[in-house]
Design a protein around this motif. Structure first.
Motif, mmCIF file in Angstrom:
data_model
loop_
_atom_site.group_PDB
_atom_site.id
_atom_site.type_symbol
_atom_site.label_atom_id
_atom_site.label_comp_id
_atom_site.label_asym_id
_atom_site.label_seq_id
_atom_site.Cartn_x
_atom_site.Cartn_y
_atom_site.Cartn_z
ATOM 1 N N ALA A 406 62.396 33.409 48.838
ATOM 2 C CA ALA A 406 62.217 32.276 47.923
ATOM 3 C C ALA A 406 60.839 32.282 47.254
ATOM 4 C CB ALA A 406 62.427 30.956 48.675
ATOM 5 N N GLY A 407 59.878 33.028 47.865
ATOM 6 C CA GLY A 407 58.545 33.117 47.266
ATOM 7 C C GLY A 407 57.444 32.490 48.094
ATOM 8 N N LYS A 408 57.757 32.088 49.324
ATOM 9 C CA LYS A 408 56.760 31.411 50.169
ATOM 10 C C LYS A 408 55.587 32.336 50.493
ATOM 11 C CE LYS A 408 59.666 30.709 53.504
ATOM 12 N NZ LYS A 408 60.778 31.513 52.948
ATOM 13 N N THR A 409 55.896 33.546 50.983
ATOM 14 C CA THR A 409 54.840 34.493 51.355
ATOM 15 C C THR A 409 54.042 34.921 50.132
ATOM 16 O OG1 THR A 409 56.111 35.294 53.252
ATOM 17 C CG2 THR A 409 54.371 36.725 52.431
ATOM 18 N N THR A 410 54.701 34.990 48.986
ATOM 19 C CA THR A 410 54.007 35.374 47.756
ATOM 20 C C THR A 410 52.907 34.379 47.420
ATOM 21 O OG1 THR A 410 55.997 36.468 46.908
ATOM 22 C CG2 THR A 410 54.314 35.855 45.293
ATOM 23 N N ILE A 411 53.178 33.099 47.628
ATOM 24 C CA ILE A 411 52.153 32.071 47.387
ATOM 25 C C ILE A 411 50.941 32.319 48.287
ATOM 26 C CG2 ILE A 411 51.643 29.615 47.715
ATOM 27 C CD1 ILE A 411 54.421 29.015 46.613
ATOM 28 N N MET A 412 51.203 32.688 49.543
ATOM 29 C CA MET A 412 50.115 33.012 50.472
ATOM 30 C C MET A 412 49.285 34.186 49.951
ATOM 31 S SD MET A 412 50.401 31.123 53.372
ATOM 32 C CE MET A 412 51.506 30.461 54.603
ATOM 33 N N GLN A 413 49.972 35.212 49.484
ATOM 34 C CA GLN A 413 49.273 36.415 49.011
ATOM 35 C C GLN A 413 48.420 36.115 47.786
ATOM 36 O OE1 GLN A 413 51.164 40.332 49.701
ATOM 37 N NE2 GLN A 413 53.060 39.237 49.317
ATOM 38 N N LEU A 414 48.938 35.276 46.914
ATOM 39 C CA LEU A 414 48.163 34.921 45.719
ATOM 40 C C LEU A 414 46.948 34.084 46.097
ATOM 41 C CD1 LEU A 414 51.078 34.080 43.249
ATOM 42 C CD2 LEU A 414 49.674 36.147 43.300
ATOM 43 N N LEU A 415 47.102 33.224 47.105
ATOM 44 C CA LEU A 415 45.967 32.413 47.557
ATOM 45 C C LEU A 415 44.852 33.289 48.134
ATOM 46 C CD1 LEU A 415 47.540 29.243 49.226
ATOM 47 C CD2 LEU A 415 45.810 29.286 47.416
ATOM 48 N N ALA A 416 45.235 34.389 48.769
ATOM 49 C CA ALA A 416 44.238 35.296 49.354
ATOM 50 C C ALA A 416 43.746 36.327 48.343
ATOM 51 C CB ALA A 416 44.838 36.003 50.569
ATOM 52 N N ARG A 417 44.258 36.275 47.127
ATOM 53 C CA ARG A 417 43.924 37.228 46.063
ATOM 54 C C ARG A 417 44.256 38.664 46.458
ATOM 55 N NH1 ARG A 417 38.560 37.188 42.672
ATOM 56 N NH2 ARG A 417 39.863 38.563 41.418
ATOM 57 N N PHE A 418 45.356 38.818 47.224
ATOM 58 C CA PHE A 418 45.857 40.163 47.454
ATOM 59 C C PHE A 418 46.487 40.689 46.166
ATOM 60 C CE2 PHE A 418 46.534 39.149 52.211
ATOM 61 C CZ PHE A 418 45.217 39.470 52.470
ATOM 62 N N TYR A 419 46.958 39.775 45.351
ATOM 63 C CA TYR A 419 47.508 40.086 44.028
ATOM 64 C C TYR A 419 46.948 39.077 43.033
ATOM 65 C CZ TYR A 419 50.982 42.897 46.538
ATOM 66 O OH TYR A 419 51.593 43.834 47.343
ATOM 67 N N GLU A 420 47.003 39.448 41.758
ATOM 68 C CA GLU A 420 46.579 38.548 40.687
ATOM 69 C C GLU A 420 47.818 38.010 39.972
ATOM 70 O OE1 GLU A 420 43.585 37.669 40.432
ATOM 71 O OE2 GLU A 420 42.467 39.232 41.471
ATOM 72 N N VAL A 421 47.742 36.755 39.540
ATOM 73 C CA VAL A 421 48.889 36.132 38.879
ATOM 74 C C VAL A 421 49.138 36.793 37.528
ATOM 75 C CG1 VAL A 421 48.462 33.937 40.019
ATOM 76 C CG2 VAL A 421 47.488 34.360 37.758
ATOM 77 N N ASN A 422 50.411 36.801 37.106
ATOM 78 C CA ASN A 422 50.754 37.309 35.775
ATOM 79 C C ASN A 422 50.551 36.238 34.703
ATOM 80 O OD1 ASN A 422 53.376 38.857 37.556
ATOM 81 N ND2 ASN A 422 51.631 39.956 36.695
ATOM 82 N N GLU A 423 50.910 34.991 35.066
ATOM 83 C CA GLU A 423 50.742 33.869 34.141
ATOM 84 C C GLU A 423 50.277 32.647 34.929
ATOM 85 O OE1 GLU A 423 54.310 33.071 31.963
ATOM 86 O OE2 GLU A 423 54.686 35.182 31.515
ATOM 87 N N GLY A 424 49.642 31.724 34.226
ATOM 88 C CA GLY A 424 49.178 30.498 34.858
ATOM 89 C C GLY A 424 47.822 30.665 35.523
ATOM 90 N N LYS A 425 47.433 29.676 36.314
ATOM 91 C CA LYS A 425 46.123 29.667 36.953
ATOM 92 C C LYS A 425 46.217 29.118 38.376
ATOM 93 C CE LYS A 425 43.836 27.153 34.047
ATOM 94 N NZ LYS A 425 42.682 26.423 33.417
ATOM 95 N N ILE A 426 45.345 29.649 39.238
ATOM 96 C CA ILE A 426 45.159 29.094 40.577
ATOM 97 C C ILE A 426 43.712 28.615 40.649
ATOM 98 C CG2 ILE A 426 45.135 29.539 43.068
ATOM 99 C CD1 ILE A 426 47.181 31.725 42.620
#
Length: 606
Positions: A406-426
């Motif tokens: 569903a994307g739960k772990t992905t939110i965690m990874q983005l919070l840790a900056r393991f990946y960068e977002v494609n669109e939007g802002k954190i």
């Protein structure tokens, strides 16, 4: 190739069809010799002076190797054939000194070159390891760990062996070849011409062989890396292999990869094995021609017996460096292939922080997602998460719920900056996350994952890993707050008990308690919990829940959990579905809405 989602990353699924396709792929073109050798040369920078001394020793040994046969010929012509014994002992003494000094120079050049090569390999290995620490998580997600280990070990070892022996051998062979040719021309241009007649045959034979071995050695290195990767992952995941009875599949995959290595290794050695045979054949042909022609010339008085002895020895010395060069060529090819694979890793882009203004910033913990969209692979049909927006105040606990994928772990990874977002802002504390250095962000963030990882070190050091300068008292206090102190005391050596890499000496629940203690000692502002209480018995779960409550106190926490009882005290609940945030709010608000979360609660009570 397909990928399977793992905690905080993706891993490729290798199928039999993938392996068959790999076997049908064309072998890579030969390496960029000039580029690879130039980069290795730069690594020798610090020891250039010592390398010059080594080269001078090689020049000396090559000169002495040429002087020896010449003196033997002189002794034969001037003393033995003329039965002249006055001064013979002196000449023999000088000859002995020449060969003793030759041995000394060869020993010194070998001794010093080993030191140079080991220092160079140390810099290469250290540089590779340092670079690996700076690479993004996405790099490791899509590569087999064993294959990366192969580059750290096998490939670098190939370079080491080449620097240890081949460098001196190649330089010495070239000097000997040039020196021998010059002396041979001075003695007899005709016999020199006869000796050189074999060179074209050597050239075309070597060209035919190396054209094949250069490709095969590179493919062999790749096959070794693939096989090592498969072995490492199979051993690491042996519990999963046995749990799903996948032994036969592993054997099949191993057989295919091993067969690939067998075939490439077989043909690489077959072709490279031609080199000494061809060179010895041509060497013997050259010696026969020189001996026959020299005998005829000596019969008619054009040359002396001593000159024939000198020339035959030089003729053999002429083919010997050619033979050595041919043999070393395979070693050099293998080393270049290994070095290229190492440099390919070093050339990978590292995580770079564009802005360092907030290097010493102390996080408060306010987190905001503004219309965030992200996907791991650009060729995916739809983003992993899309248009996700929410806000979490500092100190609040947010529960992430939803089915797998569903994307739960992905939110965690983005919070840790393991990946960068494609669109939007954190935003964290209203600061765009890309304006926060990763070191600053991650040093104030702690993770408690579903499958905690323990290092092969003591319990104390495993807990202290969250804060390397933590005192023993801080470690002890963290263990007590994590409810880990009681079981640690019962271990053979208490806090000084050395755990294996997988922590096989303790239970899964105890590993999780150590993971919580590690997070507690780090004293983070941001806490990410991913299925921290799954697969745990009820008694241990109560201890973990109690420890987690202490850990989350006053910290912004994101919790992923399938058991709803583990998120009953969350301030906010985010329900994810198909990568979208479909419900968000406090538990009371969501219950009143009687939507997805309300249904989850009702279903959990049945």
């Amino acid at each position: 190739m397909n990928f399977i989602r793992k905690p905080f990353g993706y891993e490729p699924i290798v199928t039999k069809e993938d392996l068959k396709k790999d076997n049908k792929k064309k072998i890579d073109k030969p390496s960029d010799w000039k580029g690879v050798l130039t980069r290795i040369w730069k690594l020798v920078d610090e020891q250039r002076f010592l390398l010059i001394i080594v080269l001078l020793m090689v020049v000396a040994s090559s000169a002495l190797a040429l002087l020896g046969p010449y003196m033997i010929g002189v002794i034969i012509d001037e003393y033995i054939t003329k039965a002249k014994f006055a001064g013979l002992a002196k000449m023999i003494g000088i000859l002995v000194f020449v060969y003793v000094f030759l041995s000394v120079t060869m020993y010194l050049q070998s001794y010093w070159m080993i030191g140079i090569s080991q220092q160079t390999i140390y810099r290469l290995r250290t540089g590779l390891f340092n670079h690996l620490q700076k690479l993004p998580i996405s790099f490791f997600d899509k590569r087999q760990h064993g294959e990366l280990m192969s580059r750290m070990t096998n490939d670098i070892e190939n370079v080491s062996q080449t620097l240890n022996s081949s460098f001196i051998q190649v330089f010495s062979s070239i000097l000997t070849l040039v020196g021998t040719t010059v002396v041979m021309l001075m003695l007899s241009p005709l016999l020199t011409f006869i000796t050189l007649t074999i060179v074209p045959f050597m050239y075309f034979a070597m060209r035919w062989i190396t054209k094949r071995t250069s490709k095969l050695f590179k493919e062999q290195q790749k096959a070794v890396g693939d096989l090592n990767g498969m072995i490492e992952e199979t051993i690491s995941g042996q519990r999963i292999v046995k749990a799903f009875s996948q032994e036969s599949r592993m054997l099949e995959e191993f057989s295919v990869k091993s067969d690939r290595l067998k075939k490439t290794g077989f043909w690489a050695l077959i072709y490279s094995g031609f080199i000494p045979k061809v060179m010895n054949l041509l060497n013997n042909v050259s010696f026969t021609l020189v001996a026959a022609a020299g005998g005829i010339l000596a019969f008619y008085g054009y040359v002396s017996i001593g000159e024939i002895v000198i020339f035959t020895e030089y003729a053999r010395q002429f083919t010997r460096p050619l033979n050595d060069l041919a043999n070393q060529f395979n070693t050099v090819l293998s080393a270049i292939a290994g070095a290229e694979r190492v440099f390919a890793i070093i050339d990978e882009k590292t995580e770079v922080d564009a802005a360092m203004d907030n290097k010493n910033y102390k996080l408060k913990g306010n987190v905001t997602f503004e219309n965030v969209t992200f996907q791991y692979n650009q060729d995916e049909e739809s983003p992993t998460i899309q248009h996700v927006s929410f806000h979490v105040e500092a100190g609040q606990t947010a529960a992430l719920l939803g089915a797998t994928g569903a994307g739960k772990t992905t939110i965690m990874q983005l919070l840790a900056r393991f990946y960068e977002v494609n669109e939007g802002k954190i935003l964290i504390d209203n600061i765009p996350i890309d304006k926060l250095p990763r070191q600053t962000l991650r040093s104030q963030t702690a993770f408690v994952l579903q499958d905690p990882f323990l290092f092969e070190m003591t319990v104390r050091e495993n807990i202290r890993y969250g804060k390397l300068n933590a005192t023993d008292e801080e470690v002890l206090e963290a263990a007590k707050e994590a409810n880990a102190h009681e079981f640690i005391k019962k271990l053979p050596n208490g806090y000084d008990t050395v755990l294996t890499a997988d922590g096989g000496e303790i239970s899964q629940g105890q590993k999780q308690l150590l993971s919580i203690a590690r997070a507690l000692v780090a004293d983070p502002a941001l806490l990410l919990l991913d299925e921290a209480t799954s697969s745990i018995d009820t008694v241990t779960e109560l201890k973990i829940q109690e420890a987690l409550e202490r850990l989350m106190q006053g910290r912004t926490s994101f919790v992923i959990a399938h058991r709803l009882n583990t998120v009953q005290k969350a301030d906010l609940v985010f329900v994810m579905e198909g990568g979208e945030l479909v419900e968000s709010g406090s538990q009371e608000e969501l219950v009143k809405q009687k939507g997805r979360y309300y249904n989850m609660l009702n279903n959990s009570k049945k």
